[in-house]
Design a protein around this motif. Structure first.
Motif, mmCIF file in Angstrom:
data_model
loop_
_atom_site.group_PDB
_atom_site.id
_atom_site.type_symbol
_atom_site.label_atom_id
_atom_site.label_comp_id
_atom_site.label_asym_id
_atom_site.label_seq_id
_atom_site.Cartn_x
_atom_site.Cartn_y
_atom_site.Cartn_z
ATOM 1 N N ASP A 224 -6.457 -2.787 7.676
ATOM 2 C CA ASP A 224 -5.848 -1.508 8.074
ATOM 3 C C ASP A 224 -5.664 -0.601 6.873
ATOM 4 O OD1 ASP A 224 -5.668 -1.990 10.711
ATOM 5 O OD2 ASP A 224 -3.487 -2.132 10.817
ATOM 6 N N HIS A 225 -5.167 -1.194 5.805
ATOM 7 C CA HIS A 225 -4.907 -0.398 4.603
ATOM 8 C C HIS A 225 -6.196 0.243 4.100
ATOM 9 C CE1 HIS A 225 -3.181 0.803 0.783
ATOM 10 N NE2 HIS A 225 -4.215 0.251 0.190
ATOM 11 N N GLN A 226 -7.268 -0.550 4.063
ATOM 12 C CA GLN A 226 -8.555 -0.022 3.586
ATOM 13 C C GLN A 226 -9.025 1.121 4.486
ATOM 14 O OE1 GLN A 226 -9.822 -0.806 0.778
ATOM 15 N NE2 GLN A 226 -8.424 -2.512 0.356
ATOM 16 N N LEU A 227 -8.819 0.958 5.790
ATOM 17 C CA LEU A 227 -9.304 1.953 6.737
ATOM 18 C C LEU A 227 -8.465 3.234 6.748
ATOM 19 C CD1 LEU A 227 -10.088 -0.376 9.755
ATOM 20 C CD2 LEU A 227 -11.726 1.142 8.630
ATOM 21 N N MET A 228 -7.169 3.060 6.554
ATOM 22 C CA MET A 228 -6.274 4.170 6.866
ATOM 23 C C MET A 228 -5.677 4.894 5.672
ATOM 24 S SD MET A 228 -4.339 2.247 9.960
ATOM 25 C CE MET A 228 -3.402 3.636 10.502
ATOM 26 N N SER A 229 -5.737 4.291 4.499
ATOM 27 C CA SER A 229 -4.975 4.860 3.394
ATOM 28 C C SER A 229 -5.847 5.443 2.295
ATOM 29 C CB SER A 229 -4.056 3.794 2.800
ATOM 30 O OG SER A 229 -3.288 3.240 3.815
ATOM 31 N N ALA A 230 -7.001 5.940 2.688
ATOM 32 C CA ALA A 230 -7.938 6.442 1.694
ATOM 33 C C ALA A 230 -7.332 7.544 0.827
ATOM 34 C CB ALA A 230 -9.195 6.950 2.384
ATOM 35 N N GLU A 231 -6.433 8.310 1.423
ATOM 36 C CA GLU A 231 -5.900 9.448 0.669
ATOM 37 C C GLU A 231 -4.575 9.129 -0.006
ATOM 38 O OE1 GLU A 231 -5.629 12.597 3.660
ATOM 39 O OE2 GLU A 231 -6.949 11.270 4.783
ATOM 40 N N GLU A 232 -4.315 7.858 -0.234
ATOM 41 C CA GLU A 232 -3.054 7.432 -0.831
ATOM 42 C C GLU A 232 -2.666 8.317 -2.024
ATOM 43 O OE1 GLU A 232 -1.696 3.495 -3.181
ATOM 44 O OE2 GLU A 232 -2.839 3.204 -1.337
ATOM 45 N N SER A 233 -1.440 8.768 -2.034
ATOM 46 C CA SER A 233 -1.037 9.635 -3.138
ATOM 47 C C SER A 233 0.445 9.488 -3.424
ATOM 48 C CB SER A 233 -1.328 11.092 -2.781
ATOM 49 O OG SER A 233 -0.416 11.519 -1.797
ATOM 50 N N THR A 234 0.782 9.750 -4.669
ATOM 51 C CA THR A 234 2.187 9.721 -5.057
ATOM 52 C C THR A 234 2.657 11.158 -5.210
ATOM 53 O OG1 THR A 234 1.716 7.711 -6.271
ATOM 54 C CG2 THR A 234 3.800 8.789 -6.764
#
Ligand SMILES: [Zn+2]
Length: 475
Positions: A447-457
């Motif tokens: 899920d993380h690989q699929l959904m969090s591509a735009e992860e940002s702080t």
């Protein structure tokens, strides 16, 4: 925004049958096909009231003997009360991320770090907005600032009371502002339903005594002071022994309870104002904690949350009052997770979910005990990573990193204080829960690989950094 990916792909990897059942139930929730959403909604108002750092067992509804919550207890008489609700993580950002998205926090990009939920993820606010609701939030925590992504879909987010935690009392201001939203909405746009998220902060440390409403230990004379910094509370407890230590523990509990009683009154004021505005009858009202709190009672003498996955910090109050005071069940004894809240609220409000939206959570059964005993997962990673798996009376705690391979199995029915490892006596249960955890980790990573591509702080101001540092949330 809407998102259609999912660890569905990981379904093939699922082996534990009970886990599969939940997972697929979760998918069924998410897969509900939608009629197209319209802009003229007819559902009930929805009031989501989140109280920070609120332990389930410190309210009357959780069996607490001291009168910390008489007003919420009275309100809860016609609500569905969950006896065993677990947060997905013992701190605000990931906990509320799961509440707002229906996913475990890491799936939507929040684990150890203070990252934002990406724009691509559909939130509860967006579901209500796209279903024609007016949406608003009144919040008191930095992590609920819009830059963390949890407020997507909100027409307005009032952040006046986001002020850190040093000797600040914010609940009064939160109630005033929330009531202004309700009153304005009732006057201007009464035919459109309202989704209002209200977040109260006061039970979060630093604990401040409200002697006018609650003081169970007025004779206390020791070193624990109202408003003391949490790091000083921890230091003080570590130095003490004997009678002084037990008095201090009692006083810390008293200060924390006083904050709960004060907040109880503020929540009651909000509920009364909703009623006065004529918005109570056709309303779905949820009152919940985001995580619990340790109060120095354990051998570690730790005060606060984030660090471990004990029952003290995972168990939260959860009460749902349905529109028109329907009450199909009064108590729900089976364990439930806050990850189920988004599909539950959506279902109870009659929202049609987009057919390509998949979420992890499943709608909770508010009418009867369907006999399901789902496997629940929680984790923290702020110090050393710990993961917890809860199934019925059993709880496995794993330490994947430090020390690697350490694990403890508790029988919560016999040992609610989690003092005794029963792994050796229960090898079968241990093996099953370990398999459930391994499966969950695989699905979560997918899920993380699929959904969090735009992860940002998010970028923080110097003031916000200072506030997070003072709370111990930042080095
Ligand atoms: Zn919190």
């Amino acid at each position: 925004m809407q998102h259609s990916s999912l660890a569905l792909r990981a379904v093939a990897a699922l082996v534990a049958s009970c886990f599969c059942a939940i997972f697929l139930a979760g998918c069924r929730a998410g897969c509900t096909s939608a009629s197209s959403s319209s802009s003229s909604a007819s559902g009930p108002d929805v009031y989501l009231i989140i109280i920070d750092s609120l332990r389930a067992d410190h309210l009357g509804t959780g069996g607490y003997v001291s009168a910390t919550s008489p007003e919420m207890d009275a309100w809860a008489r016609d609500a569905v009360v969950f006896d065993r609700a677990y947060t997905t993580a013992p701190w605000t950002l990931p906990s509320i991320a799961a509440v707002m998205t229906g996913h475990h926090p890491y799936a939507v990009g929040v684990r150890e770090k203070q990252t934002a939920v990406p724009d691509s993820i559909t939130t509860l606010g967006e579901l209500f907005k796209s279903s024609g609701y007016d949406t608003a939030a009144v919040v008191a925590h930095i992590y609920l600032l819009p830059k963390y992504g949890l407020m997507q879909g909100m027409d307005s987010v009032n952040t006046d009371m986001v002020k850190g935690h040093h000797k600040i009392i914010s609940s009064d201001g939160i109630t005033d502002r929330a009531l202004r939203v309700v009153q304005k909405h009732a006057a201007k746009d009464p035919n459109t339903p309202l989704f209002l998220l209200t977040h109260y902060f006061d039970p979060h440390y630093n604990y401040i005594l409200h002697p006018e409403i609650y003081d169970s230990y007025p004779d206390y004379k020791g070193p624990i002071k109202s408003g003391m910094a949490v790091k000083d509370l921890r230091k003080s407890l570590l130095k003490q022994k004997g009678q002084e230590l037990s008095d201090s523990r009692r006083q810390i509990t008293n200060l924390y309870d006083s904050e709960i009683r004060y907040t109880d009154h503020q929540v009651a004021r909000l509920l009364a104002g909703i009623q006065d505005a004529g918005r109570d009858e056709n309303a779905l009202i949820v009152i919940m904690g985001d995580h619990g709190e340790e109060l120095g009672q354990r051998p570690t003498r730790w005060v606060g949350h984030t660090k471990v996955v004990s029952e003290d910090v995972l168990r939260v109050p959860l009460m749902i009052r349905l529109p028109h005071h329907q009450q199909p069940r009064q108590r729900v004894a089976e364990p439930v997770s806050l990850v189920d809240l988004m599909p539950t609220i959506a279902a109870q409000a009659g929202l049609s979910l987009p057919k390509d939206l998949h979420v992890w959570g499943r709608p909770l059964n508010l009418s009867s005990d369907d006999g399901q005993r789902p496997v629940l997962f929680s984790e923290t990673g702020r110090w050393a990573r710990m993961q917890a798996v809860i199934r019925d009376r059993w709880k496995l705690v794993e330490y994947p990193k430090k020390p690697p391979g350490r694990r403890v199995l508790y029988d919560l029915r016999q040992d609610p204080g989690e003092t005794h490892d029963v792994s050796a006596q229960q090898p079968q249960i241990l093996a099953e829960l370990r398999a459930d955890l391994a499966t969950w980790n695989t699905a979560l990573e997918a899920d993380h690989q699929l959904m969090s591509a735009e992860e940002s702080t998010p970028e923080l101001s110097a003031e916000e950094i200072e506030a997070l540092r003072a709370m111990g949330y930042m080095e």
